[in-house]
Scaffold this motif. Structure first.
Motif, mmCIF file in Angstrom:
data_model
loop_
_atom_site.group_PDB
_atom_site.id
_atom_site.type_symbol
_atom_site.label_atom_id
_atom_site.label_comp_id
_atom_site.label_asym_id
_atom_site.label_seq_id
_atom_site.Cartn_x
_atom_site.Cartn_y
_atom_site.Cartn_z
ATOM 1 N N GLU A 238 -2.285 -7.536 -8.536
ATOM 2 C CA GLU A 238 -2.043 -8.258 -7.408
ATOM 3 C C GLU A 238 -0.642 -8.430 -6.912
ATOM 4 O O GLU A 238 -0.280 -8.166 -5.844
ATOM 5 C CB GLU A 238 -2.829 -9.704 -7.513
ATOM 6 C CG GLU A 238 -2.975 -10.583 -6.274
ATOM 7 C CD GLU A 238 -3.764 -10.035 -5.109
ATOM 8 O OE1 GLU A 238 -3.538 -9.852 -4.139
ATOM 9 O OE2 GLU A 238 -4.752 -9.008 -5.698
ATOM 10 N N VAL A 239 0.021 -8.639 -8.001
ATOM 11 C CA VAL A 239 1.660 -8.819 -7.596
ATOM 12 C C VAL A 239 2.333 -7.472 -7.110
ATOM 13 O O VAL A 239 2.933 -7.369 -6.306
ATOM 14 C CB VAL A 239 2.483 -9.565 -8.771
ATOM 15 C CG1 VAL A 239 3.960 -9.459 -8.669
ATOM 16 C CG2 VAL A 239 2.007 -10.900 -9.115
ATOM 17 N N LEU A 240 1.899 -6.428 -7.780
ATOM 18 C CA LEU A 240 2.452 -5.293 -7.584
ATOM 19 C C LEU A 240 1.708 -4.670 -6.291
ATOM 20 O O LEU A 240 2.487 -3.897 -5.359
ATOM 21 C CB LEU A 240 1.934 -4.137 -8.583
ATOM 22 C CG LEU A 240 2.845 -4.338 -9.805
ATOM 23 C CD1 LEU A 240 2.411 -3.656 -11.119
ATOM 24 C CD2 LEU A 240 4.358 -4.457 -10.061
ATOM 25 N N GLY A 241 0.715 -5.122 -5.971
ATOM 26 C CA GLY A 241 0.081 -4.688 -4.632
ATOM 27 C C GLY A 241 0.632 -5.427 -3.514
ATOM 28 O O GLY A 241 0.760 -4.975 -2.199
ATOM 29 N N ALA A 242 1.286 -6.620 -3.888
ATOM 30 C CA ALA A 242 1.761 -7.532 -2.882
ATOM 31 C C ALA A 242 2.906 -6.716 -2.146
ATOM 32 O O ALA A 242 3.236 -6.992 -0.787
ATOM 33 C CB ALA A 242 2.169 -8.871 -3.273
ATOM 34 N N LYS A 243 3.752 -6.020 -2.945
ATOM 35 C CA LYS A 243 4.888 -5.290 -2.253
ATOM 36 C C LYS A 243 4.475 -4.477 -1.294
ATOM 37 O O LYS A 243 5.084 -4.540 0.032
ATOM 38 C CB LYS A 243 5.624 -4.529 -3.395
ATOM 39 C CG LYS A 243 6.866 -3.809 -3.004
ATOM 40 C CD LYS A 243 7.600 -3.062 -4.194
ATOM 41 C CE LYS A 243 8.668 -2.380 -3.257
ATOM 42 N NZ LYS A 243 9.263 -1.434 -4.299
ATOM 43 N N LYS B 180 4.373 -3.092 4.612
ATOM 44 C CA LYS B 180 3.578 -2.606 5.867
ATOM 45 C C LYS B 180 3.515 -3.606 6.687
ATOM 46 O O LYS B 180 3.687 -3.464 7.970
ATOM 47 C CB LYS B 180 1.786 -2.588 5.393
ATOM 48 C CG LYS B 180 1.935 -1.330 4.420
ATOM 49 C CD LYS B 180 0.132 -1.030 4.145
ATOM 50 C CE LYS B 180 0.196 -0.060 3.020
ATOM 51 N NZ LYS B 180 -1.362 0.213 2.836
ATOM 52 N N ALA B 181 3.607 -5.063 6.239
ATOM 53 C CA ALA B 181 3.785 -6.306 7.389
ATOM 54 C C ALA B 181 5.101 -5.995 8.049
ATOM 55 O O ALA B 181 5.203 -6.298 9.260
ATOM 56 C CB ALA B 181 3.264 -7.372 6.670
ATOM 57 N N ILE B 182 6.062 -5.889 7.351
ATOM 58 C CA ILE B 182 7.421 -5.701 7.980
ATOM 59 C C ILE B 182 7.388 -4.691 8.767
ATOM 60 O O ILE B 182 8.105 -4.592 9.900
ATOM 61 C CB ILE B 182 8.510 -5.323 6.866
ATOM 62 C CG1 ILE B 182 8.468 -7.010 5.963
ATOM 63 C CG2 ILE B 182 9.876 -5.248 7.571
ATOM 64 C CD1 ILE B 182 9.520 -6.725 4.751
ATOM 65 N N MET B 183 6.756 -3.406 8.490
ATOM 66 C CA MET B 183 6.848 -2.230 9.409
ATOM 67 C C MET B 183 6.056 -2.651 10.705
ATOM 68 O O MET B 183 6.405 -1.701 11.816
ATOM 69 C CB MET B 183 6.389 -0.985 8.710
ATOM 70 C CG MET B 183 7.242 -0.651 7.474
ATOM 71 S SD MET B 183 9.077 -0.295 7.918
ATOM 72 C CE MET B 183 9.693 -0.315 6.357
#
Length: 121
Positions: free
Chosen positions: A107-112, A117-120
């Motif tokens: 879950e933590v690794l997927g958060a990155k 994606k949210a920033i882009m």
């Protein structure tokens, strides 16, 4: 000994698979499986299906006259399994904690990726 049993024995030998593993995975008693694989007991269609399924193959694969076992170097390993006996309650608890840890790490690794994606956007 039938062609099916000969081919299964060849497969087990080449792939370094133990009869105990096949017994556990197929549900066939170890003693019965041993008798089948030594030719002391005839094999029926149900047992053929159970053995083939335990090995991740179809029955037809082991009935082939042109039977071929892929080398371990070229074989794609899709599954790893082992049997270590019946776990104690403490071992079960520890195993479940490990599963939780792995899920949290994932879950933590997927958060990155989600963050990027949210920033882009």
């Amino acid at each position: 000994m039938t062609k099916y049993v000969e081919n299964v024995n060849t497969y087990l030998s080449e792939m370094k698979i133990k009869q105990t593993f096949i017994s556990l995975k197929s549900g066939i008693e170890t003693s019965k499986l041993s008798r089948i694989l030594t030719g002391a007991q005839d094999i029926n269609a149900t047992d053929m299906e159970r053995i083939a399924t335990a090995l991740g193959q179809k029955v037809e694969y082991f009935l082939s006259q042109d039977f071929y076992v892929p080398s371990l170097d070229n074989a794609m390993v899709a599954e790893v399994a082992f049997y270590a006996g019946n776990p104690s309650k403490q071992q079960e608890s520890f195993a479940m904690k490990l599963v939780d840890l792995i899920e949290n790490v994932d879950e933590v690794l997927g958060a990155k990726d989600r963050f990027m994606k949210a920033i882009m956007e």
